[in-house]
Design a protein around this motif. Structure first.
Motif, PDB file in Angstrom:
ATOM      1  N   LEU B  59       0.831  -1.217   0.000  1.00 55.97           N
ATOM      2  CA  LEU B  59       0.000   0.000   0.000  1.00 55.97           C
ATOM      3  C   LEU B  59       0.859   1.258   0.000  1.00 55.97           C
ATOM      4  O   LEU B  59       0.596   2.207  -0.750  1.00 55.97           O
ATOM      5  N   VAL B  60       1.897   1.273   0.839  1.00 56.29           N
ATOM      6  CA  VAL B  60       2.741   2.473   0.922  1.00 56.29           C
ATOM      7  C   VAL B  60       3.491   2.682  -0.391  1.00 56.29           C
ATOM      8  O   VAL B  60       3.622   3.816  -0.870  1.00 56.29           O
ATOM      9  N   THR B  61       3.958   1.597  -0.981  1.00 57.45           N
ATOM     10  CA  THR B  61       4.690   1.720  -2.250  1.00 57.45           C
ATOM     11  C   THR B  61       3.780   2.278  -3.346  1.00 57.45           C
ATOM     12  O   THR B  61       4.156   3.207  -4.069  1.00 57.45           O
ATOM     13  N   VAL B  62       2.573   1.726  -3.439  1.00 59.87           N
ATOM     14  CA  VAL B  62       1.627   2.220  -4.459  1.00 59.87           C
ATOM     15  C   VAL B  62       1.294   3.682  -4.176  1.00 59.87           C
ATOM     16  O   VAL B  62       1.262   4.523  -5.082  1.00 59.87           O
ATOM     17  N   ALA B  63       1.066   4.001  -2.906  1.00 64.43           N
ATOM     18  CA  ALA B  63       0.709   5.382  -2.535  1.00 64.43           C
ATOM     19  C   ALA B  63       1.851   6.346  -2.874  1.00 64.43           C
ATOM     20  O   ALA B  63       1.611   7.431  -3.413  1.00 64.43           O
ATOM     21  N   ASN B  64       3.082   5.949  -2.573  1.00 61.72           N
ATOM     22  CA  ASN B  64       4.227   6.811  -2.896  1.00 61.72           C
ATOM     23  C   ASN B  64       4.319   7.047  -4.401  1.00 61.72           C
ATOM     24  O   ASN B  64       4.596   8.164  -4.855  1.00 61.72           O
ATOM     25  N   ASN B  65       4.067   5.999  -5.186  1.00 58.53           N
ATOM     26  CA  ASN B  65       4.114   6.152  -6.651  1.00 58.53           C
ATOM     27  C   ASN B  65       3.019   7.086  -7.153  1.00 58.53           C
ATOM     28  O   ASN B  65       3.251   7.938  -8.010  1.00 58.53           O
ATOM     29  N   LEU B  66       1.813   6.930  -6.593  1.00 58.43           N
ATOM     30  CA  LEU B  66       0.701   7.793  -7.026  1.00 58.43           C
ATOM     31  C   LEU B  66       0.980   9.250  -6.662  1.00 58.43           C
ATOM     32  O   LEU B  66       0.707  10.163  -7.439  1.00 58.43           O
ATOM     33  N   LEU B  67       1.537   9.449  -5.473  1.00 64.58           N
ATOM     34  CA  LEU B  67       1.846  10.820  -5.044  1.00 64.58           C
ATOM     35  C   LEU B  67       2.934  11.429  -5.939  1.00 64.58           C
ATOM     36  O   LEU B  67       2.840  12.592  -6.347  1.00 64.58           O
TER      37      LEU B  67
END
Lengths: 234, 171
Positions: B59-67
């Motif tokens: 989740l954090v990895t996907v969120a960092n990429n989206l941000l």
């Protein structure tokens, strides 16, 4: 035990040290004043950092697991439909071209599986409970016809779903791009709530754009009155 | 989608969505965007149909990429916005300000101090502040869990120093 590194002291404060290391460190701290001082200093630094970062605390989160699951299922169905349609097209072409029994069998199989997801969503009726659905990148609220009476009251709110609440029964059809309200011969009035964070929402009555919200602003529509926008259905 | 997956998804959302939201909001400086990204992350996870080996790190990895993607998209728009803001006095530039303006200035100082750190240090500090455990931080940021404590001490020092240079005191 040698004097612990700052990182170990920090991990100790965060209760992240393995039990054996923790015990060892506690024994060392009991006899080493310098390390106790260093631990106090790190504790104060952590408290200071936390106090500053607390200033960035956001308002409460407004989304819920069920909303996310509904939204994911909806978009998943859409992709499955497209994929199935594509598979059907390819298989049909292959079947027509090659004409071999196993290709025909494949076509029949894909046809059977594809019909369900690509079928039009059923008509539904909205009464007092109204309609609620998550907005997409662009959401169209299409009212098919003008009415002889009735008004639409549109408001922006910090909600996650677009909501349409008619005063009397109408039928509607939800699609990935929004909703079509079959309001021909209806005299209903409507309360429409648009999530403030919806990226792009358009409302049309009989093909006429009556309100458009782009980003945070209503870019097209009637002048705002207290708490919303009032639109005649005529 | 199986019932087990739905239940696991629901539990994960209940346990972890608020921390992810706090982390993203502080990192991106925009609670609305953070909420959108949290929703998008969980939608992606649900569509995946199965839990990853480490759902929190995923989740954090996907969120960092989206941000990161969003930041790239808004770079040009931001430049225009900043040049327009420059026409107005910044809070604190003139005389006195009420408590609200002071609070706003302080929040802005915290944001600017954070922005002076390398992204990895910002992520580290903010993940920990949002309540992530060392193992989770390490998995999400590709670090060794045993070095997280040391990195947190250094990042914290750099952050307080940057804040003091701008604001004078960190208390």
């Amino acid at each position: 035990m040698a004097h612990p590194a700052d990182g170990d002291l920090r991990a100790f404060l965060d209760e992240e040290l393995a039990a054996s290391l923790r015990q060892e460190l506690e024994q060392h701290l009991a006899t080493c004043a310098a390390c106790r001082d260093r631990l106090s200093a790190i504790r104060a630094d952590v408290a200071q950092t936390d106090a500053l970062l607390d200033l960035l605390a956001p308002p409460p989160l407004h989304i819920h697991a069920d909303t996310v699951m509904r939204s994911a299922r909806r978009s998943r169905r859409w992709w499955v439909g497209i994929a199935a349609l594509l598979a059907l097209t390819i298989a049909t072409i292959a079947g027509a071209t090659v004409g071999r029994p196993y290709v025909r069998a494949l076509v029949e199989k894909v046809r059977g599986g594809a019909e369900q997801p690509t079928a039009s969503p059923p008509l539904r009726r909205a009464g007092q409970a109204g309609i609620a659905f998550a907005p997409g990148p662009t959401t169209d609220l299409v009212f098919e016809a003008r009415q002889s009476s009735g008004t639409m009251r549109v408001s922006l709110a910090d909600t996650t779903d677009v909501m349409i609440d008619p005063t009397s029964m109408v039928t509607y059809r939800v699609s990935p791009g929004g909703v079509i309200v079959h309001n021909r011969n209806s005299d209903a009035s409507y309360s429409v709530v648009i999530p403030r964070r919806a990226a792009h929402v358009r409302i049309t009555i009989a093909g006429r754009l009556v309100l458009e919200k782009l980003g945070p602003d209503v870019t097209s529509g009637p002048a705002a009155t207290a708490g919303g926008y009032s639109i005649e259905m005529r | 989608m199986s019932r087990e997956f739905d239940r696991a998804f629901h539990d994960l959302f209940t346990d972890r969505s608020a921390a992810l939201y706090r982390y993203l909001s502080a990192l991106g400086g925009d609670p609305t965007l953070a909420e959108d990204i949290v929703q998008e992350c969980f939608v992606k996870l649900y569509r995946r149909g199965a839990m990853p080996d480490d759902p929190v790190a995923w989740l954090v990895t996907v969120a960092n990429n989206l941000l990161r993607d969003d930041r790239r998209r808004v770079t040009r728009r931001e430049r225009i916005t900043l040049s327009r803001h420059a026409e107005f006095p910044l809070p604190g530039a003139g005389v006195p300000a009420d408590a609200g303006a002071l609070a706003t200035e302080r929040i802005e100082s915290v944001r600017q101090a954070l922005a002076r750190l390398p992204l990895r240090d910002q992520q580290l500090l903010l993940m920990r502040h949002a309540g992530y455990r060392y193992q989770e931080i390490a998995a999400a940021l590709g670090l060794n869990a045993s070095s997280v404590g040391t990195m947190l001490v250094r990042a914290g020092e750099a952050f307080r120093k940057a804040y003091q240079e701008r604001y004078g005191t960190s208390s």
